[in-house]
Scaffold this motif. Structure first.
Motif, PDB file in Angstrom:
ATOM      1  N   GLU A 128       1.002  -0.773  -0.013  1.00  0.00           N
ATOM      2  CA  GLU A 128      -0.078  -0.142  -0.107  1.00  0.00           C
ATOM      3  C   GLU A 128       0.659   1.207   0.141  1.00  0.00           C
ATOM      4  OE1 GLU A 128      -3.218   1.702   2.596  1.00  0.00           O
ATOM      5  OE2 GLU A 128      -4.160  -0.397   2.638  1.00  0.00           O
ATOM      6  N   PRO A 129       0.353   1.850  -1.104  1.00  0.00           N
ATOM      7  CA  PRO A 129       1.763   3.108  -1.028  1.00  0.00           C
ATOM      8  C   PRO A 129       1.184   4.434   0.141  1.00  0.00           C
ATOM      9  CG  PRO A 129       0.268   3.054  -2.823  1.00  0.00           C
ATOM     10  CD  PRO A 129      -0.545   2.227  -1.963  1.00  0.00           C
ATOM     11  N   THR A 130       0.670   4.390   0.848  1.00  0.00           N
ATOM     12  CA  THR A 130       0.190   4.931   2.190  1.00  0.00           C
ATOM     13  C   THR A 130       1.749   4.726   3.275  1.00  0.00           C
ATOM     14  OG1 THR A 130      -1.975   5.249   2.095  1.00  0.00           O
ATOM     15  CG2 THR A 130      -1.092   5.957   3.579  1.00  0.00           C
ATOM     16  N   VAL A 131       2.024   3.497   3.383  1.00  0.00           N
ATOM     17  CA  VAL A 131       2.669   2.193   4.535  1.00  0.00           C
ATOM     18  C   VAL A 131       3.792   3.021   4.005  1.00  0.00           C
ATOM     19  CG1 VAL A 131       3.687   0.217   5.552  1.00  0.00           C
ATOM     20  CG2 VAL A 131       1.117   0.437   5.376  1.00  0.00           C
ATOM     21  N   LEU A 132       4.474   2.716   2.546  1.00  0.00           N
ATOM     22  CA  LEU A 132       5.374   3.471   2.152  1.00  0.00           C
ATOM     23  C   LEU A 132       5.676   4.348   1.883  1.00  0.00           C
ATOM     24  CD1 LEU A 132       7.564   1.539   0.388  1.00  0.00           C
ATOM     25  CD2 LEU A 132       6.482   2.299  -1.480  1.00  0.00           C
ATOM     26  N   ALA A 133       5.000   5.184   1.840  1.00  0.00           N
ATOM     27  CA  ALA A 133       5.493   6.856   2.420  1.00  0.00           C
ATOM     28  C   ALA A 133       5.443   7.116   3.851  1.00  0.00           C
ATOM     29  CB  ALA A 133       4.654   7.448   2.322  1.00  0.00           C
ATOM     30  N   VAL A 134       5.204   6.813   4.827  1.00  0.00           N
ATOM     31  CA  VAL A 134       5.140   6.610   5.437  1.00  0.00           C
ATOM     32  C   VAL A 134       6.645   6.465   6.486  1.00  0.00           C
ATOM     33  CG1 VAL A 134       4.750   5.798   8.196  1.00  0.00           C
ATOM     34  CG2 VAL A 134       2.879   6.163   6.906  1.00  0.00           C
ATOM     35  N   ILE A 135       6.593   4.982   5.836  1.00  0.00           N
ATOM     36  CA  ILE A 135       8.257   4.493   5.966  1.00  0.00           C
ATOM     37  C   ILE A 135       9.332   5.656   5.822  1.00  0.00           C
ATOM     38  CG2 ILE A 135       9.759   2.499   5.532  1.00  0.00           C
ATOM     39  CD1 ILE A 135       7.832   0.872   5.144  1.00  0.00           C
ATOM     40  N   TRP A 136       9.298   6.059   4.522  1.00  0.00           N
ATOM     41  CA  TRP A 136      10.595   6.529   4.505  1.00  0.00           C
ATOM     42  C   TRP A 136      10.649   8.287   4.585  1.00  0.00           C
ATOM     43  CZ3 TRP A 136      14.346   5.336   2.108  1.00  0.00           C
ATOM     44  CH2 TRP A 136      14.885   4.212   1.516  1.00  0.00           C
ATOM     45  N   TRP A 137       8.968   8.773   5.274  1.00  0.00           N
ATOM     46  CA  TRP A 137       8.957  10.038   5.604  1.00  0.00           C
ATOM     47  C   TRP A 137       9.129  10.034   6.846  1.00  0.00           C
ATOM     48  CZ3 TRP A 137       8.208  14.746   4.405  1.00  0.00           C
ATOM     49  CH2 TRP A 137       7.464  14.748   3.205  1.00  0.00           C
ATOM     50  N   VAL A 138       9.590   8.830   7.898  1.00  0.00           N
ATOM     51  CA  VAL A 138      10.169   8.696   9.227  1.00  0.00           C
ATOM     52  C   VAL A 138      11.569   8.434   8.875  1.00  0.00           C
ATOM     53  CG1 VAL A 138      10.677   6.998  10.587  1.00  0.00           C
ATOM     54  CG2 VAL A 138       8.269   7.430  10.525  1.00  0.00           C
ATOM     55  N   TRP A 139      11.847   7.763   8.183  1.00  0.00           N
ATOM     56  CA  TRP A 139      13.661   8.010   7.655  1.00  0.00           C
ATOM     57  C   TRP A 139      13.979   9.112   7.061  1.00  0.00           C
ATOM     58  CZ3 TRP A 139      17.055   9.356   3.158  1.00  0.00           C
ATOM     59  CH2 TRP A 139      18.306   8.744   3.692  1.00  0.00           C
ATOM     60  N   LEU A 140      12.667  10.316   6.525  1.00  0.00           N
ATOM     61  CA  LEU A 140      13.391  11.518   6.053  1.00  0.00           C
ATOM     62  C   LEU A 140      13.108  12.289   7.844  1.00  0.00           C
ATOM     63  CD1 LEU A 140      14.310  13.721   3.956  1.00  0.00           C
ATOM     64  CD2 LEU A 140      11.758  13.891   4.021  1.00  0.00           C
ATOM     65  N   LEU A 141      12.591  12.088   9.104  1.00  0.00           N
ATOM     66  CA  LEU A 141      12.999  12.839   9.924  1.00  0.00           C
ATOM     67  C   LEU A 141      13.615  12.599  10.349  1.00  0.00           C
ATOM     68  CD1 LEU A 141       8.908  12.174  11.035  1.00  0.00           C
ATOM     69  CD2 LEU A 141      10.572  14.682  10.206  1.00  0.00           C
ATOM     70  N   VAL A 142      14.074  11.398  10.408  1.00  0.00           N
ATOM     71  CA  VAL A 142      15.972  10.538  11.151  1.00  0.00           C
ATOM     72  C   VAL A 142      17.018  11.058  10.332  1.00  0.00           C
ATOM     73  CG1 VAL A 142      17.498   9.049  10.933  1.00  0.00           C
ATOM     74  CG2 VAL A 142      14.741   8.498  11.720  1.00  0.00           C
ATOM     75  N   LEU A 143      17.019  11.510   9.149  1.00  0.00           N
ATOM     76  CA  LEU A 143      17.834  12.954   8.702  1.00  0.00           C
ATOM     77  C   LEU A 143      18.018  13.974   8.894  1.00  0.00           C
ATOM     78  CD1 LEU A 143      20.135  12.329   6.310  1.00  0.00           C
ATOM     79  CD2 LEU A 143      18.112  13.184   4.333  1.00  0.00           C
ATOM     80  N   VAL A 144      17.054  14.291   9.384  1.00  0.00           N
ATOM     81  CA  VAL A 144      16.612  16.284   9.312  1.00  0.00           C
ATOM     82  C   VAL A 144      17.138  15.824  10.668  1.00  0.00           C
ATOM     83  CG1 VAL A 144      14.953  17.355  10.226  1.00  0.00           C
ATOM     84  CG2 VAL A 144      14.680  16.970   8.176  1.00  0.00           C
ATOM     85  N   TRP A 145      16.798  15.351  11.974  1.00  0.00           N
ATOM     86  CA  TRP A 145      18.227  14.828  13.330  1.00  0.00           C
ATOM     87  C   TRP A 145      19.985  14.713  12.642  1.00  0.00           C
ATOM     88  CZ3 TRP A 145      20.887  10.407  14.794  1.00  0.00           C
ATOM     89  CH2 TRP A 145      21.014  10.933  15.902  1.00  0.00           C
ATOM     90  N   PHE A 146      19.565  14.078  11.890  1.00  0.00           N
ATOM     91  CA  PHE A 146      21.085  14.594  11.785  1.00  0.00           C
ATOM     92  C   PHE A 146      21.492  15.344  11.119  1.00  0.00           C
ATOM     93  CE2 PHE A 146      24.213  13.284   8.589  1.00  0.00           C
ATOM     94  CZ  PHE A 146      25.499  12.581   9.308  1.00  0.00           C
ATOM     95  N   VAL A 147      21.089  15.962  10.451  1.00  0.00           N
ATOM     96  CA  VAL A 147      21.670  17.129  10.340  1.00  0.00           C
ATOM     97  C   VAL A 147      22.020  18.145  10.929  1.00  0.00           C
ATOM     98  CG1 VAL A 147      21.253  19.197   8.363  1.00  0.00           C
ATOM     99  CG2 VAL A 147      20.997  17.029   7.492  1.00  0.00           C
ATOM    100  N   TRP A 148      20.900  18.415  12.358  1.00  0.00           N
ATOM    101  CA  TRP A 148      20.782  19.270  13.440  1.00  0.00           C
ATOM    102  C   TRP A 148      21.727  18.717  13.846  1.00  0.00           C
ATOM    103  CZ3 TRP A 148      17.705  22.946  14.617  1.00  0.00           C
ATOM    104  CH2 TRP A 148      18.203  23.586  16.036  1.00  0.00           C
ATOM    105  N   LYS A 149      22.234  17.308  14.395  1.00  0.00           N
ATOM    106  CA  LYS A 149      23.430  16.837  15.185  1.00  0.00           C
ATOM    107  C   LYS A 149      24.918  17.283  14.507  1.00  0.00           C
ATOM    108  CE  LYS A 149      21.723  14.322  18.383  1.00  0.00           C
ATOM    109  NZ  LYS A 149      21.979  15.495  19.875  1.00  0.00           N
ATOM    110  N   VAL A 150      24.211  18.037  13.120  1.00  0.00           N
ATOM    111  CA  VAL A 150      25.906  17.317  12.593  1.00  0.00           C
ATOM    112  C   VAL A 150      26.215  19.374  12.526  1.00  0.00           C
ATOM    113  CG1 VAL A 150      26.991  18.067  10.300  1.00  0.00           C
ATOM    114  CG2 VAL A 150      26.056  15.919  10.868  1.00  0.00           C
ATOM    115  N   ALA A 151      25.441  20.413  12.667  1.00  0.00           N
ATOM    116  CA  ALA A 151      24.661  21.407  12.407  1.00  0.00           C
ATOM    117  C   ALA A 151      24.966  21.829  13.789  1.00  0.00           C
ATOM    118  CB  ALA A 151      23.567  21.735  12.707  1.00  0.00           C
TER     119      ALA A 151
END
Length: 171
Positions: free
Chosen positions: A60-83
């Motif tokens: 289902e596309p919704t589940v797939l979107a949620v998975i990648w949005w969660v990963w995107l949030l983890v990536l944003v958190w990582f960028v914050w840590k680097v900053a």
């Protein structure tokens, strides 16, 4: 070995906390090893998102979107840590030890050099392999805002520099 030459200036984000009579001796960022944990989390979550994306569970596309949005949030958190890492400095002046941290909420921890009664550095196996250590300072049995500094690069040289400031050569 001198870690900072006399002509070097502290970054503007640190310079505002120096007193007019203080001379900058050493200004450095923490070792990039402080980012190893966040890098592992980002890569692990990327691997998990990739594996989860290729399972029947995610048809289902919704589940797939949620998975990648969660990963995107983890990536944003990582960028914050680097900053955050990029604006955190350990500063040694002729009078004090300072640790500046925080991207939005700035925190300045300080200990006068004259108050340091005991100082040691520790190096784990990983620290010995990639070049960082932990400084532990005590001040006459008092609880200080600045007592432990993790991920200090060049700990041996830095230790000698600080000890040289605490116990100056009288000759």
């Amino acid at each position: 070995m001198k870690l900072v030459t006399p002509g070097d200036a502290a970054p503007a984000s640190v310079n505002r906390y120096l007193l007019p009579h203080e001379q900058q001796v050493i200004t450095m960022r923490r070792h990039p090893a402080v980012l190893l944990g966040p890098v592992g989390i980002v890569l692990g979550s990327l691997l998990a998102a990739g594996i989860l994306s290729n399972t029947p569970f995610t048809s289902e596309p919704t589940v797939l979107a949620v998975i990648w949005w969660v990963w995107l949030l983890v990536l944003v958190w990582f960028v914050w840590k680097v900053a955050e890492w990029s604006v955190d400095y350990f500063v040694i002046t002729s009078a004090r030890l300072l640790l500046t941290t925080g991207l939005i909420t700035r925190q300045i921890n300080m200990m006068p050099l004259g108050k340091v009664t005991d100082m040691r550095f520790e190096r784990s196996l990983m620290g010995r392999l990639i070049g960082y250590g932990t400084f532990v300072m005590e001040s006459a049995g008092q609880d200080q805002a600045l007592s432990k500094i993790n991920f200090v690069p060049y700990p041996e040289q830095l230790y000698l520099e600080v000890v040289g400031l605490i116990f100056p050569d009288k000759g």
